[in-house]
Design a protein around this motif. Structure first.
Motif, PDB file in Angstrom:
ATOM      1  N   ARG A  72       0.834  -1.202   0.000  1.00  0.00           N
ATOM      2  CA  ARG A  72       0.000   0.000   0.000  1.00  0.00           C
ATOM      3  C   ARG A  72       0.867   1.250   0.000  1.00  0.00           C
ATOM      4  O   ARG A  72       0.556   2.250  -0.680  1.00  0.00           O
ATOM      5  CB  ARG A  72      -0.916  -0.016   1.232  1.00  0.00           C
ATOM      6  CG  ARG A  72      -1.640   1.299   1.518  1.00  0.00           C
ATOM      7  CD  ARG A  72      -2.624   1.683   0.405  1.00  0.00           C
ATOM      8  NE  ARG A  72      -3.254   2.960   0.666  1.00  0.00           N
ATOM      9  CZ  ARG A  72      -2.734   4.138   0.378  1.00  0.00           C
ATOM     10  NH1 ARG A  72      -1.538   4.210  -0.235  1.00  0.00           N
ATOM     11  NH2 ARG A  72      -3.378   5.251   0.643  1.00  0.00           N
ATOM     12  N   GLU A 101       2.212   3.010  -3.240  1.00  0.00           N
ATOM     13  CA  GLU A 101       1.359   3.909  -4.016  1.00  0.00           C
ATOM     14  C   GLU A 101       1.622   5.380  -3.660  1.00  0.00           C
ATOM     15  O   GLU A 101       1.135   6.274  -4.352  1.00  0.00           O
ATOM     16  CB  GLU A 101      -0.111   3.582  -3.751  1.00  0.00           C
ATOM     17  CG  GLU A 101      -0.496   2.139  -4.086  1.00  0.00           C
ATOM     18  CD  GLU A 101      -1.904   1.805  -3.617  1.00  0.00           C
ATOM     19  OE1 GLU A 101      -2.613   2.751  -3.164  1.00  0.00           O
ATOM     20  OE2 GLU A 101      -2.300   0.632  -3.691  1.00  0.00           O
ATOM     21  N   ARG A 109       8.951   2.489  -5.715  1.00  0.00           N
ATOM     22  CA  ARG A 109       8.266   3.633  -5.110  1.00  0.00           C
ATOM     23  C   ARG A 109       8.868   4.924  -5.651  1.00  0.00           C
ATOM     24  O   ARG A 109       9.985   4.933  -6.200  1.00  0.00           O
ATOM     25  CB  ARG A 109       8.408   3.600  -3.580  1.00  0.00           C
ATOM     26  CG  ARG A 109       9.857   3.716  -3.122  1.00  0.00           C
ATOM     27  CD  ARG A 109       9.968   3.928  -1.634  1.00  0.00           C
ATOM     28  NE  ARG A 109      11.369   4.027  -1.222  1.00  0.00           N
ATOM     29  CZ  ARG A 109      11.811   4.723  -0.205  1.00  0.00           C
ATOM     30  NH1 ARG A 109      10.960   5.412   0.537  1.00  0.00           N
ATOM     31  NH2 ARG A 109      13.105   4.749   0.110  1.00  0.00           N
TER      32      ARG A 109
END
Length: 306
Positions: free
Chosen positions: A187, A190, A217
């Motif tokens: 998560r 993102e 990332r």
């Protein structure tokens, strides 16, 4: 040739000025200049090139300076060793640390040290883990506190593991993650991040955690310290990953536990060469009982405390 003359030469070399060197040594400039000239006459070579604009070392001066520093450091070490032999700890202690240390309450340790050894001059230096390791190796620091990734083993110095600390996500109060519970690293991938410089030990734990999960990332902002990172997160420019014990002290931000997040290892490092009495007392205070100065040990490069 005497130690005072060597002190004057070192002061002139470091300040690039006879005036500032005299101020540092608390003497009038004429007296300092006279002593440097006497030393140059004895050596048969000029140590400094003097112009109206600048003062700089000659080739002979560059050759003389390291030896002068070693002589001064050896003299200081002799004084501190004699003081230690009669039960007094003197001299200097120079400690390095990353900005965010959780395993050791460094201000409290230095307070206790100061109460026990009030005659020791204490200097604290901040830096990245990589910089601190090199400074300990070169003798510029007596000891340092690092924050590195698991498996990091510094070469050429002593080290001891102090603690493992899990990272948490640090977000602004109005960020969507602020109102939830735990989050996983997938998560977090993102999100946009504010982080330390690429390739630094402070960044490595996070990079390795995402790489191990096969994730990429976006690090939109790279900063040199937490003092810049916190306000950027607070203004919504990105989120951060920081050790839990440290992140909890950041005001105006929310921390979120990360289920499979990075782990940081805090380590204490110190020189392999015999510690000074002041450095030995500091290491002993941190539980390194075997760190005892040995007058019979082969001399190594002097630490920064002298």
């Amino acid at each position: 040739m005497d130690l005072q003359q060597m002190r004057y030469v070192v002061a002139v070399a470091e300040t690039a000025s006879f005036t500032r060197a005299a101020e540092r040594c608390h003497v009038v400039q004429s007296a300092l200049s006279h002593q440097v000239a006497r030393l140059e006459k004895e050596l048969g070579a000029r140590l400094f090139e003097r112009t109206s604009r600048r003062v700089r070392l000659t080739t002979a001066g560059e050759a003389f300076l390291p030896a002068a520093r070693r002589a001064l450091e050896a003299a200081e070490r002799a004084r501190t060793d004699v003081a230690a032999a009669i039960g007094e700890i003197r001299g200097g202690l120079t400690v390095g640390s990353i900005p965010a240390v959780a395993a050791v309450d460094l201000p409290a340790v230095l307070r206790d040290y100061r109460l026990r050894h009030p005659q020791v001059r204490i200097s604290l230096r901040a830096g990245s883990s990589e910089q601190l390791v090199e400074r300990v190796r070169e003798g510029q620091l007596d000891a340092a506190l690092l924050g590195v990734q698991p498996g990091f083993l510094p070469q050429g110095i002593h080290d001891r593991e102090l603690a493992h600390t899990r990272h948490v996500a640090v977000v602004a109060p109005d960020h969507p993650l602020a109102g939830g519970g735990e989050v996983d690293i997938r998560r977090l991938a993102e999100e946009t991040f504010v982080d330390f410089a690429d390739g630094s030990a402070a960044r490595a734990q996070s990079d390795q955690a995402f790489a191990a999960a096969g994730l990429r990332r976006e690090v939109a902002f790279e900063v040199s310290g937490v003092e810049l990172m916190a306000p950027m997160v607070r203004h919504g420019l990105g989120i951060a990953l920081l050790p839990a014990t440290f992140a909890a002290e950041l005001h105006g931000l929310v921390t979120v536990e990360v289920i499979d997040g990075p782990v940081r290892v805090e380590r204490l490092v110190w020189s392999r060469f015999p510690p000074s009495p002041a450095a030995s007392a500091f290491l002993t205070l941190l539980g390194v009982a075997e760190a005892k100065p040995s007058p019979k040990a082969a001399p190594g490069p002097p630490a920064a405390s002298r």
